[in-house]
Write an enzyme that holds these catalytic residues in place. Structure first.
Site, PDB file in Angstrom:
ATOM      1  N   MET A 138       5.337   2.177  -3.529  1.00  0.00           N
ATOM      2  CA  MET A 138       6.437   2.975  -4.082  1.00  0.00           C
ATOM      3  C   MET A 138       7.765   2.226  -3.980  1.00  0.00           C
ATOM      4  SD  MET A 138       5.079   6.576  -2.486  1.00  0.00           S
ATOM      5  CE  MET A 138       6.667   7.401  -2.512  1.00  0.00           C
ATOM      6  N   GLU A 165       0.823  -1.193   0.000  1.00  0.00           N
ATOM      7  CA  GLU A 165       0.000   0.000   0.000  1.00  0.00           C
ATOM      8  C   GLU A 165       0.866   1.255   0.000  1.00  0.00           C
ATOM      9  OE1 GLU A 165      -3.691  -1.766   2.721  1.00  0.00           O
ATOM     10  OE2 GLU A 165      -2.338  -0.251   3.553  1.00  0.00           O
ATOM     11  N   CYS A 166       0.557   2.174  -0.861  1.00  0.00           N
ATOM     12  CA  CYS A 166       1.123   3.522  -0.864  1.00  0.00           C
ATOM     13  C   CYS A 166       2.647   3.494  -0.779  1.00  0.00           C
ATOM     14  CB  CYS A 166       0.503   4.346   0.260  1.00  0.00           C
ATOM     15  SG  CYS A 166       0.561   6.128  -0.043  1.00  0.00           S
ATOM     16  N   GLY A 167       3.250   3.785   0.369  1.00  0.00           N
ATOM     17  CA  GLY A 167       4.702   3.767   0.479  1.00  0.00           C
ATOM     18  C   GLY A 167       5.300   2.419   0.154  1.00  0.00           C
ATOM     19  N   GLY A 210      -0.780  -0.953  -4.762  1.00  0.00           N
ATOM     20  CA  GLY A 210      -1.197   0.341  -5.287  1.00  0.00           C
ATOM     21  C   GLY A 210      -1.244   1.380  -4.190  1.00  0.00           C
TER      22      GLY A 210
END
Length: 457
Positions: free
Chosen positions: A335, A330-332, A428
């Site tokens: 990334m 998720e998110c970080g 994502g």
């Protein structure tokens, strides 16, 4: 179930909710009370401050993510054996989904849990107008649940007169005041408050604030208000899935990956997961015998240099995911899976190389707020998980966000593609709250169990 409880709310963000909540929690702990704390809404950082004070993990309660029945269940589970539960509101008291409803507002949480609310009012620059302000909030809804008021940034000289006037004009109990306390302020940055470990002498600040609040708040009256809260009607949600044998799931946890919901871990464990934490910043290799990975959000953009330098960990992550180990990111965490990531210093750094492309910094929040996710293809071996409530909050974007799910804003026609969904991965920007749709952790753990039958590290 009887749960002594209060909700601290305000008319707007920036009114002092987090500071006063933490100070009150510290004062209650100093009185040797066993305290449970909650944050209304999807925020990750405020509960970290609560946790630092009470010495136990704070939880979130979010009525967008969960039904009223599940919300009350999570309140009861997390407040079990505690002498008082303190909830911190979100934004303005009535501010909810889409900015035009009260859904998922602090008021909504007070209604769902039948909790007495105390309105924190930033009284700077007001005197008689405070009566109109407070009366408006208390009477905007007949069942407002507002039972008391705390006056923030109030002059000690003016307070006795204002207390008498406001109680006469509004019929509410004024439960104390907070003077201006500049040296107890909690700083902010791009995703909200800084993390607790980053604030020098945080414990000293909170202890000083607690001493002030012991003198300026009517804490005995607050405790009485909490004790008078009605019983909570609780029903345990029906979670039928449970693994026959436990599976070891690696959870990334350090300064770069620290945004997790306590109740996500609760549900995973109840389904048979054994959670093992590791640091992508410091550990040389992944823990042994893992059958799945969870890479949560946090601040990888502030720790990119260290993440890049740990090449052996990046290689481990790339190898096991390419080998088919199931992963939720998720998110970080999403990334981190990219080839490259731009950091807050403006430089780009090599990451795990599982997802092609680059994550990069933007100048504004992207796709901010609640969404409902709908899958477009089979993910984790499941064709239809149904609507998945989620939340996005990020200043970064990606050249390759994925397009295997639709994300739709509530009360809006706006939607977009997102998430890389495969037979072994869901990665994502959206953050998930598993009690909002238990089919997601179920599908993930099923895949982990299947991977566990292989001889893989």
């Amino acid at each position: 179930m009887r749960i002594p409880r209060i909700l601290l709310a305000a008319g707007a963000s920036g009114s002092g909710k987090t500071l006063i909540t933490c100070g009150l929690l510290q004062a209650l702990v100093n009185r040797n009370l066993t305290v449970a704390s909650f944050k209304c809404g999807p925020d990750y950082i405020d509960p970290m401050f609560h946790s630092r004070v009470i010495g136990a993990k704070s939880a979130n309660l979010d009525t967008f993510f969960t039904s009223p029945e599940v919300t009350r269940y999570l309140l009861s589970e997390n407040a079990a054996n505690c002498e008082i539960a303190v909830m911190e509101g979100v934004m303005g008291y009535y501010d909810g989904v889409a900015g035009t409803t009260t859904q998922a507002s602090a008021y909504d949480l007070a209604s769902v849990t039948d909790t007495p609310a105390i309105l924190i009012v930033n009284s700077k620059g007001m005197s008689m107008s405070l009566a109109a302000y407070i009366k408006g909030f208390a009477e905007y809804r007949k069942d407002s649940h507002i039972k008391g008021v705390i006056l923030n940034q109030m002059s000690p000289m003016l307070y006795p007169r204002m207390k008498e006037l406001l109680e006469k004009e509004t019929g509410l109990s004024v439960l104390g005041y907070v003077p201006k306390v500049e040296d107890c302020v909690i700083e902010s940055r791009h995703l909200g408050l800084v993390l607790p470990d980053e604030i020098p002498q945080l414990r000293e600040r909170l202890q000083k604030l607690a001493r002030i609040l012991e003198d300026t708040l009517e804490i005995d009256e607050i405790l009485k208000l909490a004790a008078d809260a009605p019983e909570v009607q609780v029903a345990e949600p029906q979670i039928s899935f449970h693994l026959e044998k436990p599976v070891r799931i690696g959870v990334a946890e350090d300064e770069a990956f620290c945004f997790y919901y306590k109740d996500n871990f609760r549900l995973l464990k109840s389904m048979g997961a054994e959670l093992v934490t590791f640091s992508p910043m410091r550990d040389v290799h992944l823990p042994e015998n893992l059958k799945g990975l969870i890479l949560g959000g946090g601040y990888p953009e502030l720790n990119a240099k260290e993440l890049e330098a740990n090449a052996s960990m990046r290689e481990d992550v790339r190898r096991v995911l390419n080998d088919g180990m199931p992963c939720l990111a998720e998110c970080g965490g999403f990334m981190y899976l990219h080839d490259e990531m731009e950091a807050m210093d403006g430089n780009s750094y090599h990451m795990a190389g599982v997802i092609s492309g680059r994550a990069y910094r933007t100048q504004r929040l992207n796709r901010f707020g609640y969404v409902t996710l709908t899958q477009k293809k089979e993910v984790f071996g499941m064709n239809d998980m149904g609507g998945i409530p989620a939340h996005e909050f990020h200043y970064f974007d990606s050249e390759n966000c994925g397009d295997d799910f639709d994300a739709k804003k509530p009360q809006s026609h706006r939607k977009w593609n997102c998430i890389h969904g495969t037979d072994t991965m869901m990665a994502g920007f959206p953050h998930l709250y598993f009690y909002g749709n238990p089919k997601v952790p179920e599908a993930f753990l099923r895949k982990c169990s299947q991977y566990g039958r292989q001889d893989a590290r």
